[in-house]
Design a protein around this motif. Structure first.
Motif, PDB file in Angstrom:
ATOM      1  N   ILE A  61       0.852  -1.183   0.000  1.00 33.49           N
ATOM      2  CA  ILE A  61       0.000   0.000   0.000  1.00 33.49           C
ATOM      3  C   ILE A  61       0.891   1.237   0.000  1.00 33.49           C
ATOM      4  O   ILE A  61       1.874   1.297   0.741  1.00 33.49           O
ATOM      5  N   HIS A  83      -1.521   6.558   0.037  1.00 35.04           N
ATOM      6  CA  HIS A  83      -2.815   5.968   0.379  1.00 35.04           C
ATOM      7  C   HIS A  83      -3.028   5.996   1.897  1.00 35.04           C
ATOM      8  O   HIS A  83      -4.161   6.208   2.364  1.00 35.04           O
ATOM      9  N   VAL A 104      -3.234  -2.945  -2.403  1.00 40.06           N
ATOM     10  CA  VAL A 104      -4.340  -1.997  -2.233  1.00 40.06           C
ATOM     11  C   VAL A 104      -4.106  -0.852  -3.212  1.00 40.06           C
ATOM     12  O   VAL A 104      -3.109  -0.133  -3.114  1.00 40.06           O
TER      13      VAL A 104
END
Length: 446
Positions: free
Chosen positions: A198, A202, A238
């Protein structure tokens, strides 16, 4: 083979996640070192930390927004002070349960064991329940720690509140939340057993989205990870699309029946009064985003049009009433632009509170002075007896005069000369002020 084992291990985690406690619960800290935020209270040398470390705590109320660590702090206190920890809920605990716990606490006290009673959402306890705590707090059977998102001044009985120290917990900063998210990704109690990809950006987006609420931040991260895509290396990825779905709507702090409701309508009102359309539109959108009834906002705008603008721009009242009707016809979400129309118009209009001051000054006289009789000359005389008693005698019909004015007295004798409406002379009220000045000058015979 190892890659397949990692993949199977992660799939097992997914399969069992319904039985696994939420990430926020698994990561709940039990020491000050792991606790995030509230440095003004529990930083080294700060008052609350000193009280806890010196084991000198007394009953207290933690007041702050959701997800800032009120319950966690209470648990840390119980552990640090070696007190028996009892958690109470206003929803499930009645007077009977309270008295049972209090009796046990009293027995513990006689054995030298202290009881820390944590009352989450203490504002939801009714008066009788709050009163039931009082005698045990007074004699030291329990150390009461209450947590509330509402202003304790309004929600806690004054007798109970006077025996508690109130500590204000603040919304977490974005950097605090980002640090918490990084900890969640690394900790074995959190997501540390999983391979997760990720971006730093983010995590910053989740921290910003969470609006100071650690629980929201961790729940959002957990949702994003569980909906991530696994690549050929058994790494959960993600991406922006997944994150956007998990953050499709932020639940901003807003309680339509609580203090924040009044704070936001106050912010809207005062921004319009200060002729700041940008701030006014912001507070309007905050209220609408929180689920406020648009008709409530529209009613407040109608009030504002006369209270803060009045005769300086009488069209403001027409705009506000029209927008109320538009909100009634359309409802949300379409009426948001109509409310914005009114808010910007009212913000930019010339301001005068002369009508408000006139109304308030007159109400004070009506309350505090005797109820003066209506002067006979302006009394109605529908019967012969009334005419014989001089009802209406001396009445002067203004339309019969060239000036459309008379010097007839309309106020009671005790109030002759009293001035309630004193125009400010802003906007259209400048003409009204000049007209009133001319009328008064003529009536005084000058």
């Amino acid at each position: 083979m190892k890659k397949e084992e990692n993949k199977m291990e992660q799939l097992t985690l997914f399969d069992n996640r319904e039985q696994t406690p939420p990430l926020a619960s698994r990561l709940r800290p039990d020491t000050f070192e792991d606790y995030v935020g509230q440095k003004h209270l529990i930083g080294k040398g700060k008052i609350l930390r000193r009280l806890i470390e010196e084991d000198q705590i007394s009953s207290m109320i933690f007041w702050g927004p959701p997800g800032v660590g009120k319950t966690t702090l209470a648990r840390i206190i119980a552990k640090q002070t070696k007190a028996e920890f009892v958690e109470f809920s206003a929803v499930t605990s009645g007077i009977k349960e309270i008295k049972e716990v209090m009796s046990q606490a009293e027995r513990n006290r006689k054995m030298g064991i202290r009881t820390l009673l944590f009352a989450d959402e203490i504002h939801r306890f009714n008066k009788a329940q709050q009163d039931a705590f009082l005698p045990y707090v007074e004699k030291g059977s329990i150390i009461l720690v209450g947590a509330t998102t509402e202003n304790p001044s309004f929600e806690i009985n004054s007798a109970l509140l006077s025996r508690c120290k109130v500590f204000i917990l603040k919304a977490l900063q974005e950097e605090d939340l980002k640090a918490l998210l990084l900890h969640a990704l690394k900790s074995k109690k959190g997501l540390g057993n999983m391979q997760i990809s990720i971006k730093d950006a983010h995590l910053e987006a989740i921290a910003r989205f969470s609006n100071g609420d650690a629980r929201t931040a961790l729940n959002t991260l957990e949702m994003a990870v569980f909906n991530g895509r696994m690549n050929e290396d058994a790494v959960l990825c993600v991406d922006e699309e997944i994150l956007a779905q998990c953050m499709n709507r932020r639940s901003l702090l807003y309680d339509k029946n609580g203090e924040e409701h009044y704070n936001l309508i106050s912010a809207l009102h005062k921004s319009m009064r200060n002729s700041d359309p940008d701030a006014a539109v912001y507070w309007l959108c905050r209220m609408l985003d929180g689920g406020e009834d648009p008709l409530y906002i529209a009613r407040r705008l109608v009030r504002f049009a006369s209270e803060d603008i009045g005769m300086a721009d009488s069209h403001a009242l027409s705009v506000a009433v029209s927008v109320y009707q538009a909100c009634h016809f359309l409802g949300m979400p379409e009426c948001d632009v109509h409310l914005t129309h009114a808010v910007v118009y009212l913000s930019m209009a010339e301001k005068s509170n002369a009508l408000y001051r006139a109304c308030e000054a007159c109400k004070t006289d009506v309350r505090e002075l005797p109820a003066e009789p209506v002067p006979l000359q302006i009394c109605n005389a529908p019967t012969g007896l009334m005419k014989e008693l001089d009802y209406g005698k001396g009445y002067e019909y203004a339309h019969d005069t060239e000036e459309k004015l008379t010097r007839m007295q309309c106020l009671p004798d005790a109030l002759v000369g009293r001035r309630y409406y004193c125009p400010d002379g802003k906007g259209e009220e400048a003409r009204v002020k000049m007209r009133l000045s001319e009328i008064l000058e003529w009536k005084n015979g000058h």
